[in-house]
Structure formats: C-alpha cells, structure tokens
Design an enzyme around this catalytic site. Structure first.
Site, PDB file in Angstrom:
ATOM      1  N   TYR A   1     -67.520   0.162  34.125  1.00  0.00           N
ATOM      2  CA  TYR A   1     -68.024  -1.131  34.614  1.00  0.00           C
ATOM      3  C   TYR A   1     -68.834  -1.860  33.551  1.00  0.00           C
ATOM      4  CZ  TYR A   1     -66.526  -0.970  39.508  1.00  0.00           C
ATOM      5  OH  TYR A   1     -65.786  -0.996  40.664  1.00  0.00           O
TER       6      TYR A   1
ATOM      7  N   THR B   1     -67.353  -4.099  60.128  1.00  0.00           N
ATOM      8  CA  THR B   1     -67.049  -2.713  59.749  1.00  0.00           C
ATOM      9  C   THR B   1     -68.327  -1.886  59.572  1.00  0.00           C
ATOM     10  OG1 THR B   1     -66.879  -3.431  57.445  1.00  0.00           O
ATOM     11  CG2 THR B   1     -64.830  -3.286  58.689  1.00  0.00           C
TER      12      THR B   1
ATOM     13  N   ASP C   1     -74.649  -6.251  42.536  1.00  0.00           N
ATOM     14  CA  ASP C   1     -73.455  -5.624  41.970  1.00  0.00           C
ATOM     15  C   ASP C   1     -73.197  -6.289  40.620  1.00  0.00           C
ATOM     16  OD1 ASP C   1     -72.960  -4.134  44.260  1.00  0.00           O
ATOM     17  OD2 ASP C   1     -70.931  -4.901  44.565  1.00  0.00           O
ATOM     18  N   VAL C   2     -72.566  -5.570  39.703  1.00  0.00           N
ATOM     19  CA  VAL C   2     -72.295  -6.170  38.390  1.00  0.00           C
ATOM     20  C   VAL C   2     -70.960  -6.924  38.363  1.00  0.00           C
ATOM     21  CG1 VAL C   2     -71.088  -4.181  37.333  1.00  0.00           C
ATOM     22  CG2 VAL C   2     -72.481  -5.703  35.913  1.00  0.00           C
TER      23      VAL C   2
ATOM     24  N   GLU D   1     -73.687   0.257  51.742  1.00  0.00           N
ATOM     25  CA  GLU D   1     -73.594  -0.984  52.530  1.00  0.00           C
ATOM     26  C   GLU D   1     -73.755  -0.720  54.032  1.00  0.00           C
ATOM     27  OE1 GLU D   1     -71.179  -4.631  51.424  1.00  0.00           O
ATOM     28  OE2 GLU D   1     -69.849  -3.628  52.858  1.00  0.00           O
TER      29      GLU D   1
ATOM     30  N   VAL E   1     -72.301   1.367  35.003  1.00  0.00           N
ATOM     31  CA  VAL E   1     -72.063   2.766  34.662  1.00  0.00           C
ATOM     32  C   VAL E   1     -70.583   2.953  34.341  1.00  0.00           C
ATOM     33  CG1 VAL E   1     -72.128   5.131  35.576  1.00  0.00           C
ATOM     34  CG2 VAL E   1     -74.008   3.546  36.079  1.00  0.00           C
ATOM     35  N   GLY E   2     -70.308   3.729  33.281  1.00  0.00           N
ATOM     36  CA  GLY E   2     -68.921   4.017  32.919  1.00  0.00           C
ATOM     37  C   GLY E   2     -68.172   2.744  32.554  1.00  0.00           C
TER      38      GLY E   2
HETATM   39  C1  2GW Z   1     -67.475   1.881  42.027  1.00  0.00           C
HETATM   40  C2  2GW Z   1     -66.333   2.119  42.809  1.00  0.00           C
HETATM   41  C3  2GW Z   1     -65.195   2.695  42.235  1.00  0.00           C
HETATM   42  C4  2GW Z   1     -65.202   2.984  40.889  1.00  0.00           C
HETATM   43  C5  2GW Z   1     -66.323   2.728  40.139  1.00  0.00           C
HETATM   44  C6  2GW Z   1     -67.463   2.200  40.699  1.00  0.00           C
HETATM   45  C7  2GW Z   1     -68.626   1.911  39.885  1.00  0.00           C
HETATM   46  C8  2GW Z   1     -69.649   1.125  40.417  1.00  0.00           C
HETATM   47  C9  2GW Z   1     -68.738   2.334  38.539  1.00  0.00           C
HETATM   48  O1  2GW Z   1     -67.881   3.055  37.972  1.00  0.00           O
HETATM   49  N1  2GW Z   1     -69.816   1.952  37.803  1.00  0.00           N
HETATM   50  C10 2GW Z   1     -70.794   1.187  38.338  1.00  0.00           C
HETATM   51  O2  2GW Z   1     -71.745   0.819  37.629  1.00  0.00           O
HETATM   52  N2  2GW Z   1     -70.734   0.807  39.651  1.00  0.00           N
HETATM   53  C11 2GW Z   1     -71.836  -0.004  40.214  1.00  0.00           C
HETATM   54  O3  2GW Z   1     -71.836   0.062  41.624  1.00  0.00           O
HETATM   55  C12 2GW Z   1     -71.645  -1.462  39.828  1.00  0.00           C
HETATM   56  O4  2GW Z   1     -72.903  -2.098  39.704  1.00  0.00           O
HETATM   57  C13 2GW Z   1     -70.906  -2.003  41.019  1.00  0.00           C
HETATM   58  O5  2GW Z   1     -70.959  -3.396  41.131  1.00  0.00           O
HETATM   59  C14 2GW Z   1     -71.593  -1.253  42.149  1.00  0.00           C
HETATM   60  C15 2GW Z   1     -70.795  -1.136  43.471  1.00  0.00           C
HETATM   61  O6  2GW Z   1     -69.455  -0.778  43.204  1.00  0.00           O
HETATM   62  P1  2GW Z   1     -68.280  -1.836  43.400  1.00  0.00           P
HETATM   63  O7  2GW Z   1     -68.786  -3.178  42.952  1.00  0.00           O
HETATM   64  O8  2GW Z   1     -67.043  -1.357  42.777  1.00  0.00           O
HETATM   65  O9  2GW Z   1     -68.098  -1.794  44.957  1.00  0.00           O
HETATM   66  P2  2GW Z   1     -67.597  -3.007  45.939  1.00  0.00           P
HETATM   67  O10 2GW Z   1     -67.456  -4.283  45.173  1.00  0.00           O
HETATM   68  O11 2GW Z   1     -66.444  -2.514  46.703  1.00  0.00           O
HETATM   69  O12 2GW Z   1     -68.890  -3.125  46.773  1.00  0.00           O
HETATM   70  C16 2GW Z   1     -69.368  -3.092  48.072  1.00  0.00           C
HETATM   71  O13 2GW Z   1     -69.366  -1.773  48.633  1.00  0.00           O
HETATM   72  C17 2GW Z   1     -70.113  -0.803  47.881  1.00  0.00           C
HETATM   73  C18 2GW Z   1     -70.079   0.509  48.642  1.00  0.00           C
HETATM   74  O14 2GW Z   1     -68.775   0.992  48.711  1.00  0.00           O
HETATM   75  C19 2GW Z   1     -71.555  -1.244  47.658  1.00  0.00           C
HETATM   76  O15 2GW Z   1     -72.233  -1.282  48.886  1.00  0.00           O
HETATM   77  C20 2GW Z   1     -71.570  -2.623  47.034  1.00  0.00           C
HETATM   78  O16 2GW Z   1     -72.903  -3.072  46.901  1.00  0.00           O
HETATM   79  C21 2GW Z   1     -70.782  -3.593  47.889  1.00  0.00           C
HETATM   80  O17 2GW Z   1     -70.751  -4.861  47.258  1.00  0.00           O
HETATM   81 MN    MN Z   2     -68.888  -5.120  43.834  1.00  0.00          MN
END
Ligand code: 2GW
Ligand code: MN
Length: 296
Positions: A70, A190, A156-157, A246, A67-68
């Site tokens: 990403y 955490t 996650d992507v 999470e 999304v956006g």
């Molecule tokens: C997420 C955070 C900040 C800014 C943008 C986004 C975002 C996430 C976005 O703009 N567009 C989007 O498609 N996403 C989706 O959500 C994408 O698939 C991404 O991999 C997923 C989770 O966000 P991410 O990967 O930035 O978060 P992490 O790597 O810190 O992930 C852990 O914590 C998350 C909760 O805070 C989730 O539980 C995730 O599954 C964890 O791996």
């Molecule tokens: Mn991630």
C-alpha cells in the site's frame, strides 16, 4: 507551543454548527435525530469556519497507514493531494505508519505542516493490518497527540483528495456516511450479525465508513480503545467481525452518537453511477487492484 487545553476552545466554534443552513439541501438529510449536523456542500461558509478554527489555535493530526504494497500504491498521491485540499491554512501533521520507513516519498509541505514517520510491524493477515490500526492510534494519542493537537483524523490511505476538505469537518466526534449505503434502507446495512462477536448489533442509525473518522483526541482515543478491546475479545473467542474494524466502529457510534456526520461528498466512490447528491467530490476512493495488492 501548539498545545491548547480543550476547555479553552471557544464556544463560538460549536455555535457555528448551530448556524448551518440545514435547508440548503432539500433532497438529503442534513441533521440526525439527535441533532448532529450532516455536512453537505452549500450548508456552510468556508471562510467563517476557517477563521474561527484558526483563532482557536486548532492543530490537526492525521493518521495514515501504508504497510507493504500500500505504500508504493497509494501514499504519495494521498499526501500530495492532502497538501492541496486538506485543512489548508491550519497546522497539520501527518503521522505515517509503515513497515518501510525508508521508502516514504519526499513531499514538499506547506508552512506549518509536518510529517512524522513511524515504523510498525507488518501483520501477516491483512485483516490484522486493518484492525490493529486501532491499537496504534490509541497509543499515539496517549504518547503524543493529546499534548500537541486539538483534533485528529484517521484515514485509509487508498483515497485521493479532489476538493476542499476543510475545517467544517472538525468536531468532537466525527463519523462518515458510507457512500454505498447512505441511500439504502437499514435492513441492507452490513453490520455484524453474529451474536458471538462483540460487534454484533441488530439495529443502528446509519452505516458508517471506517475510511475516515475523527474528533478531539479524547473522543478518538475512546473510539480506538473500544474497538481494540472488542477486537481482542473476539480474537480470544476465535471470531472476527464481518467488516473487521469497521463493524466495531459502527457498534461504537451506535452506542456513542457522533456529534457530526460527514456526507459521502467527503469520501465518494466514482464507480457509483448516481451522483446527483454529490455537489463536490472532496475525496474519492483510489482505484484498487486486488490481484496485485492482496496476493503474494
Ligand atoms: C488491506 C486489505 C487487503 C490487503 C492489504 C490491506 C492493507 C491495508 C495493506 O496491505 N496495507 C495497509 O497499509 N493497509 C491499511 O489498511 C491502509 O491504510 C488501508 O487503507 C487500510 C484499510 O484497508 P483497505 O483500504 O484495503 O480496506 P477497504 O478499503 O476495504 O476498507 C474498509 O474496510 C476495512 C476493514 O475491512 C477498514 O475498516 C477500512 O477502514 C474501511 O475503509
Ligand atoms: Mn480503503
């Protein structure tokens, strides 16, 4: 026709996990207290798993959200690397959820592999982009997956496949050990510690990473529904769990033990200096540019 009733899955597949070489990795834990295997390199025979799962007409769905920003930042590398390493030889369909369907890159897919692009709205808060995946996953399983796929994996992507991520990772209910926590004492985990949140927990087994979870359609649907309902209950009370979806996922797997755990070989952060346990990097975290991705 890809539909295979769950009851018809031969018992031989479950037997395979029982025959894992639990002694192959003396320096790491290879089994949980409830006898679920923890999958590490050297414990299993790749070909044996692939053969059995093929015979069972296994069909795997992947869900991934882009999304956006990403989408441009991560999706192409995620998909092309998955084509090189994820469940090769099995039928795999990618379900890509995005607000920008026309910007999804064209990828050459191997035979028996498909992509389905689904448009979703972009939530204004990134926490909601992440959390509301649970609702979308549940709806997709109900509407489509349960009829055509034996297993589903949710990713996650922002990650890149680097080595085999194969059928040994399949199971009824599959959780991933978080690379940063698998060696830490439990008091460092955490979990959500706010009694007001439905994700609140005081003890647990492991700290699981929500970047990858999977299992049968039925089990993944139960997980997604649980997390979504509790996320919405929190919203009504104006609370949000520490690590969003999470935190809820960790609570779910504490109450509903996973049948298989993936070691951090399945989702490694290359910034971690001590990688002596990691014999194969099957998938690694993609570098993040928070400045660019989380502002504007
Ligand atoms: C997420 C955070 C900040 C800014 C943008 C986004 C975002 C996430 C976005 O703009 N567009 C989007 O498609 N996403 C989706 O959500 C994408 O698939 C991404 O991999 C997923 C989770 O966000 P991410 O990967 O930035 O978060 P992490 O790597 O810190 O992930 C852990 O914590 C998350 C909760 O805070 C989730 O539980 C995730 O599954 C964890 O791996
Ligand atoms: Mn991630």
């Amino acid at each position: 026709e890809l539909y295979v009733p769950r009851e018809s899955t031969p018992a031989t597949i479950n037997d395979l996990d029982g025959k894992l070489n639990f002694g192959a990795r003396p320096n790491v834990q290879t089994q949980t207290s409830w006898n679920a295997p923890i999958m590490w390199e050297l414990m299993f025979d790749n070909n044996l798993y692939d053969q059995k799962y093929k015979e069972a007409n296994t069909a795997v769905a992947i869900t991934v959200f882009a999304v956006g920003r990403y989408l441009e930042a991560y999706l192409k590398t995620f998909l092309t690397s998955a084509e090189e390493h994820f469940m090769l030889g099995l039928p795999v369909t990618y379900f890509v959820f995005t607000d920008l369907p026309e910007q999804v890159p064209e990828i050459t897919l191997a035979p028996q592999r498909n992509i389905s692009i689904v448009k979703v709205e972009k939530h204004s808060r990134w926490q909601d982009i992440s959390m509301m995946r649970m609702k979308t996953i549940s709806e997709l399983i109900d509407a489509v997956l349960q009829h055509k796929f034996t297993h589903v994996f949710c990713f996650d992507v922002d990650q890149i496949f680097k080595g085999r991520f194969g059928s040994e990772a399949l199971g009824e209910s599959v959780a991933l050990l978080h690379a940063h926590y698998y060696k830490l004492p439990k008091y460092r985990f955490t979990y959500d510690r706010n009694p007001e949140s439905k994700a609140y927990m005081t003890e647990g087994d492991y700290y699981y990473h929500a970047a990858i979870f999977g299992g049968t359609c039925e089990k993944v649907k139960a997980l997604a529904d649980y997390c979504y309902v509790n996320i919405m209950e929190d919203k009504l009370k104006n609370v949000e769990a520490l690590w969003h979806d999470e935190s809820h996922l960790n609570k779910y797997f504490w109450l509903n033990k996973p049948t298989k755990l993936l070691s951090p070989e399945y989702c490694w952060d290359e910034y971690i200096v001590n990688a002596e346990d990691i014999l194969v990097k099957r998938l690694v975290w993609a570098p993040k540019d928070y400045e660019k991705l989380r502002t504007g």
